[in-house]
Enzyme design. Structure first.
Site, short mmCIF file in Angstrom:
data_model
loop_
_atom_site.label_atom_id
_atom_site.label_comp_id
_atom_site.label_asym_id
_atom_site.label_seq_id
_atom_site.Cartn_x
_atom_site.Cartn_y
_atom_site.Cartn_z
N LYS A 106 -1.16 43.54 74.70
CA LYS A 106 -2.59 43.30 74.88
C LYS A 106 -3.17 44.46 75.65
O LYS A 106 -2.46 45.12 76.42
CB LYS A 106 -2.83 42.00 75.65
CG LYS A 106 -4.18 41.37 75.39
CD LYS A 106 -4.19 40.59 74.09
CE LYS A 106 -5.56 40.04 73.76
NZ LYS A 106 -5.49 39.13 72.61
N GLY A 218 -18.06 28.04 72.37
CA GLY A 218 -17.97 29.46 72.01
C GLY A 218 -18.46 29.63 70.60
O GLY A 218 -18.01 28.95 69.68
N GLY A 220 -18.70 32.88 69.11
CA GLY A 220 -18.47 34.29 68.81
C GLY A 220 -17.76 34.39 67.48
O GLY A 220 -17.96 33.56 66.58
N ASN A 221 -16.92 35.40 67.35
CA ASN A 221 -16.20 35.59 66.09
C ASN A 221 -15.45 34.32 65.69
O ASN A 221 -15.61 33.80 64.59
CB ASN A 221 -15.23 36.78 66.26
CG ASN A 221 -14.34 36.96 65.04
OD1 ASN A 221 -14.72 36.62 63.93
ND2 ASN A 221 -13.14 37.47 65.25
N GLY A 223 -15.44 31.10 67.18
CA GLY A 223 -16.17 29.83 67.20
C GLY A 223 -17.17 29.70 66.06
O GLY A 223 -17.36 28.60 65.51
#
Ligand code: NAD
Length: 416
Positions: A106, A218, A220-221, A223
């Site tokens: 990460k 959420g 975003g991408n 959610g």
């Protein structure tokens, strides 16, 4: 006692519990408790006003025992090395549970991308890659998008990498735009993979999905695609969604396309006509069949776990639940689809992207989705069967499956 919300301490506590159930050799346990290697660096960026700002960047290669490390890069003002370590650990368990031949890594940069121009973001992305180019690539560690990083950022990073290396190597980064070798289906992959696990979980708990209700934190991408696909793929009625500014609720169900249009006009989901406002706190505690955290860590804690009413919690976010909340959910019999299983669809299609890049031969979205379904369904049942056989909570079962796979690779390599 107050809860420890440090994500890496949580990731280590989860591993410790699995190690106990597994009877893991103490030397192996000690090796798996820490990242194999990590990089900390300064990224000087020329800002539009002529000044130079220095950003702190990290890349953690938690494990490459099963294959090259793999994992996203986050741009976030609250980024810490321990968050990156935790996410890199979860990537290790995720690639193992999905049974793809990759390890876990990460990356992150402490920055606020909302306050940066596109030019500043490009220079930051290229600067990040200049620092790690020698240590990443198709056979070492392949980065991907995560919170606040998108395909354009991946394109800048790939271009910087290939310029430094002097050759084309599209599999060095995934989540790229399609014209640069991205995979069909990568955008919705995390959410779609999660839908396949919800479908399987509903079968084992005996929940009829047509008309079942869901709340999603959420937008975003992950959610937003989850909102769309829950309705379109599984026939679930999504009654509430939220973003960092707050949420919206409608007992009749929310329309994904209308929310998207409202978001495009206002930048937020709140105040959408025909909906009631709801706080993020209340959204999590709604009387729904399925709760989908798809935002950030530590949302389900000792503070609110008792008030959660969902039958299934599908963790599309990484690390949304603390160990204390897990104990409550286990006691209440809530079926939790743990994060590194539920959201493994993203890395699975990233792996498909690397395979397509290697062959320079590209699949249709339908082929990608069918193969994703097969991988996610297989992973779900490996975990569910383990939970039943060992009579353990699903998160522990997911750890048992993945830790034993990683430990086996470490042993075969003769490291421990
Ligand atoms: P994103 O940046 O596109 O979206 C994040 C969303 O969460 C936004 O709507 C934001 O407003 C909202 N949010 C932020 N803070 C919040 C808060 N305190 N309360 C409520 N909402 C809040 O990020 P994403 O890519 O959709 O990732 C979401 C989660 O899914 C993260 O945990 C990420 O690690 C995980 N994940 C993402 C992928 C992927 O493919 N993108 C894969 C696996 C896991």
């Amino acid at each position: 006692m107050t809860e420890n919300l440090n994500p890496f301490a949580i990731a280590q506590a989860q591993l410790d519990e699995a190690a106990k159930v597994l009877g893991l050799d103490p030397d192996m346990h000690a090796f798996l408790r820490r990242p194999q290697r990590e990089f900390h660096f300064n990224i000087p960026v020329k800002m539009d006003d002529g000044s130079t700002k220095t950003f702190q960047g990290f890349r953690v290669q938690y494990s490459d025992a099963r294959g090259p490390a793999k994992g996203g890069i986050r741009f976030h003002p609250d980024e810490t090395i321990d968050t990156v370590r935790a996410l890199a650990a979860w990537m290790t368990w995720k690639t193992a549970v999905a049974d793809i031949p990759l390890g876990g890594g990460k990356g992150g940069v402490i920055c606020n991308p909302r306050e940066m121009s596109p030019g500043e973001l490009e220079r930051l992305s290229r600067g990040y890659m200049r620092n790690i180019a020698r240590y990443v690539g198709l056979f070492q560690d392949s980065p991907a998008p995560d919170v606040n990083t998108h395909p354009q950022i991946m394109a800048w990073m790939l271009d910087e990498y290939e310029t430094i290396m002097g050759h084309r190597e599209p599999g060095a980064i995934t989540g790229k735009p399609l014209p640069l070798g991205g995979s069909a289906g990568r955008g919705p992959a995390t959410a779609l993979g999660g839908m396949f696990t919800i479908r399987e979980a509903a079968k084992v708990v005996g929940l009829e999905l047509k008309g079942a209700t869901a709340a999603i934190q959420g937008f975003g991408n992950v959610g937003s695609f989850a909102t769309k696909l829950a309705q379109e793929v599984l026939g679930i009625k999504v009654v509430a969604v939220s973003d960092e500014f707050g949420g919206i609720y409608s007992a009749n169900g929310l329309d994904y396309y209308a929310i998207n249009e409202h978001l495009a006009n206002t930048g937020k989901v709140i105040d959408m006509p025909g909906t009631q406002p709801i706080s993020n706190k209340d959204l999590l505690e709604l009387e729904v069949d399925i709760l989908i955290p798809a935002a950030i860590e530590n949302q389900l804690t000792a503070q609110n776990a008792d008030n959660i009413k969902a039958k299934i919690i599908a963790e599309l976010a990484n690390g949304p639940t603390t160990p204390e909340a897990d104990d409550v959910f286990e006691a209440k019999g809530i079926y939790v689809i743990p994060d590194f299983l539920c959201n493994a669809g993203g890395v699975t299609v990233s792996y498909f992207e690397m395979v397509q890049n290697a062959y320079q031969y590209y699949w249709t979205e339908q082929m990608v989705n069918e193969r994703l379904d097969h991988k996610m369904t297989t992973a779900f049942h490996a975990v569910h069967t383990m939970a039943q056989e060992k009579k353990v909570y699903t998160r522990v079962a997911a750890y048992l499956v993945s830790v034993s796979r990683v430990a086996e690779a470490v042993r075969l390599r003769g490291w421990v």
